[in-house]
Motif scaffolding. Structure first.
Motif, PDB file in Angstrom:
ATOM      1  N   PRO A 113       0.830  -1.219   0.000  1.00 39.84           N
ATOM      2  CA  PRO A 113       0.000   0.000   0.000  1.00 39.84           C
ATOM      3  C   PRO A 113       0.863   1.268   0.000  1.00 39.84           C
ATOM      4  CG  PRO A 113      -0.613  -1.494   1.783  1.00 39.84           C
ATOM      5  CD  PRO A 113       0.675  -2.003   1.231  1.00 39.84           C
ATOM      6  N   ASP A 114       0.312   2.375  -0.504  1.00 37.99           N
ATOM      7  CA  ASP A 114       1.032   3.655  -0.430  1.00 37.99           C
ATOM      8  C   ASP A 114       0.985   4.199   0.991  1.00 37.99           C
ATOM      9  OD1 ASP A 114       1.650   4.178  -3.320  1.00 37.99           O
ATOM     10  OD2 ASP A 114      -0.503   3.806  -3.435  1.00 37.99           O
ATOM     11  N   VAL A 115      -0.164   4.053   1.620  1.00 37.19           N
ATOM     12  CA  VAL A 115      -0.326   4.547   3.002  1.00 37.19           C
ATOM     13  C   VAL A 115      -1.150   3.531   3.798  1.00 37.19           C
ATOM     14  CG1 VAL A 115      -1.257   6.389   4.465  1.00 37.19           C
ATOM     15  CG2 VAL A 115      -0.402   6.958   2.194  1.00 37.19           C
ATOM     16  N   VAL A 116      -0.719   3.284   5.036  1.00 37.93           N
ATOM     17  CA  VAL A 116      -1.518   2.443   5.947  1.00 37.93           C
ATOM     18  C   VAL A 116      -1.858   3.264   7.192  1.00 37.93           C
ATOM     19  CG1 VAL A 116      -1.604   0.331   7.338  1.00 37.93           C
ATOM     20  CG2 VAL A 116      -0.346   0.328   5.168  1.00 37.93           C
ATOM     21  N   PHE A 117      -3.152   3.409   7.464  1.00 34.16           N
ATOM     22  CA  PHE A 117      -3.586   4.049   8.704  1.00 34.16           C
ATOM     23  C   PHE A 117      -3.880   2.942   9.710  1.00 34.16           C
ATOM     24  CE2 PHE A 117      -4.758   7.421   5.687  1.00 34.16           C
ATOM     25  CZ  PHE A 117      -4.174   8.511   6.315  1.00 34.16           C
ATOM     26  N   LEU A 118      -3.224   3.030  10.879  1.00 33.43           N
ATOM     27  CA  LEU A 118      -3.521   2.079  11.956  1.00 33.43           C
ATOM     28  C   LEU A 118      -4.351   2.815  13.013  1.00 33.43           C
ATOM     29  CD1 LEU A 118      -3.227  -0.529  13.596  1.00 33.43           C
ATOM     30  CD2 LEU A 118      -1.019   0.314  14.411  1.00 33.43           C
ATOM     31  N   LEU A 119      -5.597   2.369  13.185  1.00 30.12           N
ATOM     32  CA  LEU A 119      -6.467   2.998  14.180  1.00 30.12           C
ATOM     33  C   LEU A 119      -6.359   2.226  15.497  1.00 30.12           C
ATOM     34  CD1 LEU A 119      -9.644   3.770  12.011  1.00 30.12           C
ATOM     35  CD2 LEU A 119      -7.518   5.079  12.236  1.00 30.12           C
TER      36      LEU A 119
END
Ligand SMILES: Nc1ncnc2c1ncn2[C@@H]1O[C@H](COP(=O)(O)OP(=O)(O)OP(=O)(O)O)[C@@H](O)[C@H]1O
Ligand SMILES: Cc1cn([C@H]2C[C@H](O)[C@@H](COP(=O)(O)O)O2)c(=O)[nH]c1=O
Length: 188
Positions: A113-119
């Motif tokens: 992925p280009d960006v991974v958001f971890l919530l």
């Protein structure tokens, strides 16, 4: 751009990935996917069918092979926002006892992925938020999964957002701010 949301159950991934996809006019998708393997996985997650943890890891990887074809097609036309991807397998299946190198090896065809958001979220809050419980939705297990995700965040450079005391809108704005910065650094 291929943007992935990760986090434990109840962290707000579906809510935030949906809002972002709408904002970007992107294609929204999730894992387990809608493939026939994805449907079988949902039966296993509900507890109706029992399989070995290694078998489940292989099924997630197989579903991802099918799903990745769809993601690649969509990426030719628009951005893709995905609710869970490869890192869910590394986090959940390794905590379930499957060897991490085995998980990485069977997922070697996954996209980066280009960006991974971890919530991130407080576990009690997460459990209060989820309505239908699957086989993994237990306090001790989710605590370990969240710690594993935090390790992965260092290894793979995730953007980590603590969502515990924030409103849905505040988190959405934070995500948009990160993406503005990302575009400045990588796209201009
Ligand atoms: N920041 C927030 N504050 C309060 N409620 C929230 C917040 N984010 C999400 N919720 C609510 O919590 C519930 C679960 O959210 P959501 O489905 O987005 O989580 P999820 O991480 O996708 O969970 P799962 O992995 O179990 O599908 C929903 O009812 C949603 O409206
Ligand atoms: C992709 C993926 C998912 N899981 C687990 C994580 C959750 O417990 C369920 C999916 O539930 P959701 O409400 O749709 O988020 O599946 C997993 O263990 N491994 C994976 O690769």
């Amino acid at each position: 751009m291929f943007i992935v949301f990760e986090g434990i159950d109840g962290s707000g991934k579906t809510t935030q990935s949906g809002l972002l996809a709408k904002k970007l006019n992107a294609f929204w998708t999730c894992e387990p996917s809608n493939s026939s393997v994805g449907k079988l996985i949902r039966e296993i997650l509900s507890g109706k069918i029992k399989v070995d943890d290694k078998t489940l890891a292989l099924l997630f990887a197989a579903d991802r092979v099918e799903h990745t074809k769809l993601i690649k097609e969509e990426l030719k036309r628009r951005d893709v926002v995905c609710d869970r991807y490869l890192y869910s397998s590394i986090a959940y299946q390794s905590i379930a006892g499957v060897d991490e190198d085995f998980i990485k090896s069977i997922n070697r065809y996954a996209l980066k992925p280009d960006v991974v958001f971890l919530l991130i979220v407080d576990i009690e809050t997460a459990l209060k938020r989820v309505k239908t419980k699957d086989i993994f939705e237990k306090k001790d297990f989710l605590e370990k999964v969240q710690n594993k995700y935090l390790e992965l965040a260092e290894e793979y450079n995730f953007i980590v957002i603590d969502t515990t005391k924030k409103s849905i809108n505040e988190i959405h704005k934070e995500i948009l701010e990160y993406l503005k910065e990302y575009n400045k650094v990588y796209k201009l």
